[in-house]
Design an enzyme around this catalytic site. Structure first.
Site, PDB file in Angstrom:
ATOM      1  CG  ASN A  48       7.226  -5.817  -4.958  1.00  0.00           C
ATOM      2  OD1 ASN A  48       8.510  -5.902  -5.202  1.00  0.00           O
ATOM      3  ND2 ASN A  48       6.796  -4.855  -4.230  1.00  0.00           N
ATOM      4  CG  HIS A  58       0.884  -2.399  -8.106  1.00  0.00           C
ATOM      5  ND1 HIS A  58       0.154  -3.882  -8.045  1.00  0.00           N
ATOM      6  CD2 HIS A  58       1.906  -2.475  -7.083  1.00  0.00           C
ATOM      7  CE1 HIS A  58       0.759  -4.511  -7.033  1.00  0.00           C
ATOM      8  NE2 HIS A  58       1.616  -3.942  -6.356  1.00  0.00           N
TER       9      HIS A  58
HETATM   10  P1  AMP Z   1       2.814  -4.782  -3.850  1.00  0.00           P
HETATM   11  O1  AMP Z   1       3.152  -5.291  -2.317  1.00  0.00           O
HETATM   12  O2  AMP Z   1       3.718  -4.962  -4.687  1.00  0.00           O
HETATM   13  O3  AMP Z   1       1.780  -5.712  -4.199  1.00  0.00           O
HETATM   14  O4  AMP Z   1       2.201  -3.456  -3.561  1.00  0.00           O
HETATM   15  C1  AMP Z   1       0.819  -3.239  -3.144  1.00  0.00           C
HETATM   16  C2  AMP Z   1       0.861  -1.877  -2.484  1.00  0.00           C
HETATM   17  O5  AMP Z   1      -0.555  -1.524  -2.466  1.00  0.00           O
HETATM   18  C3  AMP Z   1       1.473  -1.839  -1.226  1.00  0.00           C
HETATM   19  O6  AMP Z   1       2.341  -0.655  -1.122  1.00  0.00           O
HETATM   20  C4  AMP Z   1       0.034  -1.238  -0.370  1.00  0.00           C
HETATM   21  O7  AMP Z   1       0.551  -0.362   0.445  1.00  0.00           O
HETATM   22  C5  AMP Z   1      -0.809  -0.701  -1.618  1.00  0.00           C
HETATM   23  N1  AMP Z   1      -2.053  -0.616  -1.202  1.00  0.00           N
HETATM   24  C6  AMP Z   1      -2.852  -1.511  -0.960  1.00  0.00           C
HETATM   25  N2  AMP Z   1      -4.217  -1.149  -0.971  1.00  0.00           N
HETATM   26  C7  AMP Z   1      -4.209   0.170  -1.134  1.00  0.00           C
HETATM   27  C8  AMP Z   1      -5.168   1.294  -1.392  1.00  0.00           C
HETATM   28  N3  AMP Z   1      -6.352   0.958  -0.938  1.00  0.00           N
HETATM   29  N4  AMP Z   1      -4.924   2.441  -1.810  1.00  0.00           N
HETATM   30  C9  AMP Z   1      -3.619   2.527  -2.020  1.00  0.00           C
HETATM   31  N5  AMP Z   1      -2.560   1.708  -2.003  1.00  0.00           N
HETATM   32  C10 AMP Z   1      -2.885   0.634  -1.497  1.00  0.00           C
END
Ligand code: AMP
Ligand code: ZN
Length: 124
Positions: free
Chosen positions: A97, A110
């Site tokens: 994303n 990511h």
């Molecule tokens: P995006 O929406 O593509 O930016 O994805 C960010 C992702 O990070 C989401 O799926 C969240 O659930 C995940 N996320 C946020 N904080 C954490 C955390 N502390 N540990 C693991 N995943 C996380």
């Protein structure tokens, strides 16, 4: 106030949620670590398997990456996890994303690795 991360600078130089995980200041269920890449389970999984693959160096989004080798390293880890977890046969999805319209919420590059259920196309 904590300094904000700068693209292309080692994670230790700044602060964001994923830099905190990279630095060991925030807990995560880590599945892979090498000198440049970390992979850990998403805290709010959207599928039975939901793993995030991140470069240890902070890039705010895909658009901030200028060295294609970064992608090579992320994808190599994705491939390794797919193999280790035996996901080839049932299938899996890799997602990046990028920016607000795509729903990016964490401004640290990511790759999502999702598997374990059927995914719709086109994505919502
Ligand atoms: P995006 O929406 O593509 O930016 O994805 C960010 C992702 O990070 C989401 O799926 C969240 O659930 C995940 N996320 C946020 N904080 C954490 C955390 N502390 N540990 C693991 N995943 C996380
Ligand atoms: Zn970061």
């Amino acid at each position: 106030m904590a300094p904000s991360c700068t693209d292309g600078v080692n994670a230790l130089a700044g602060s964001c949620v994923f830099c905190e995980i990279v630095e060991g200041r925030r807990k995560a269920a880590i599945l892979h670590e090498d000198s440049e890449v970390l992979a850990f389970r998403d805290i709010l999984p959207q599928a039975p398997t939901h793993i995030l693959i991140v470069p240890k160096t902070h890039f705010r989004s895909a658009s901030a990456v200028t060295d294609p080798a970064v992608w090579g390293k992320l994808m190599a880890v994705a491939g390794r996890l797919v193999s280790e977890l035996g996901l080839e046969e049932e299938g899996y999805r890799l997602v990046v994303n990028n920016g607000p319209q795509a729903g990016q919420t964490i401004p640290h590059l990511h790759v999502h690795l999702l598997a374990g259920r059927a995914f719709r196309w086109p994505p919502g």
